[in-house]
Design a protein around this motif. Sequence first.
Motif, mmCIF file in Angstrom:
data_model
loop_
_atom_site.group_PDB
_atom_site.id
_atom_site.type_symbol
_atom_site.label_atom_id
_atom_site.label_comp_id
_atom_site.label_asym_id
_atom_site.label_seq_id
_atom_site.Cartn_x
_atom_site.Cartn_y
_atom_site.Cartn_z
ATOM 1 N N SER A 16 -9.091 0.130 0.848
ATOM 2 C CA SER A 16 -9.056 -1.009 1.754
ATOM 3 C C SER A 16 -10.469 -1.562 1.906
ATOM 4 N N TYR A 35 0.838 -1.203 0.000
ATOM 5 C CA TYR A 35 0.000 0.000 0.000
ATOM 6 C C TYR A 35 0.874 1.254 0.000
ATOM 7 N N ASP A 64 -3.966 -0.831 7.642
ATOM 8 C CA ASP A 64 -3.981 -0.157 6.340
ATOM 9 C C ASP A 64 -3.785 1.347 6.485
#
Length: 133
Positions: free
Chosen positions: A36, A24, A54
Motif C-alpha cells: 500500500s 487486495y 488497506d
Amino acid sequence: LPSLRPAVEAIASARGLTNAQVMYKYVSHYNITVLSSCFHLDDPAKCAHYFTNDLAIFSLKLSAAEVASLDAVTPGKRTCTDCFTDECQACAAQLLQLDCPLGQALPVWGRLNKQGTTCLACASKPENHAKVV
C-alpha cells in the motif's frame, strides 16, 4: 481488465467495502503481497484513512462464491501494471533507457499506462532481464 470492475464493485457494494479492499483481499487469497502507498503528502489524514482501509483486509474473508466470481473474469496469467513504488519507478527509468515502450513519461502510473503489457514484455527479454530485475 474492464470485465473485472463489475465483479469487484458487486462484492464491494454488497459487503460495504472499497474496490481496493476487495482487490487486495482477492490477490492476497493467492498469496500475492500488495504494498500500500499514499501520495497525499499534504494530507496525512487521507493517507491514514487509506492505510486503515488497506490493513482491514487482514480481518476479511472472501467467500468461495466471491473468489469464483473474480476468478471467472481473470483467467490466464496476469502481471501487475499497477506498481507505484520507488523500485518500480526506478525499473521504469531503466526500461526507458532500454527503449522499451513505456507509453508515457515518468512517473509511470501503472494502470494508466496503456503500454504496460508491452513494456513488461520488453522487460522480460533475456537481454534486458539483468538490467531491470
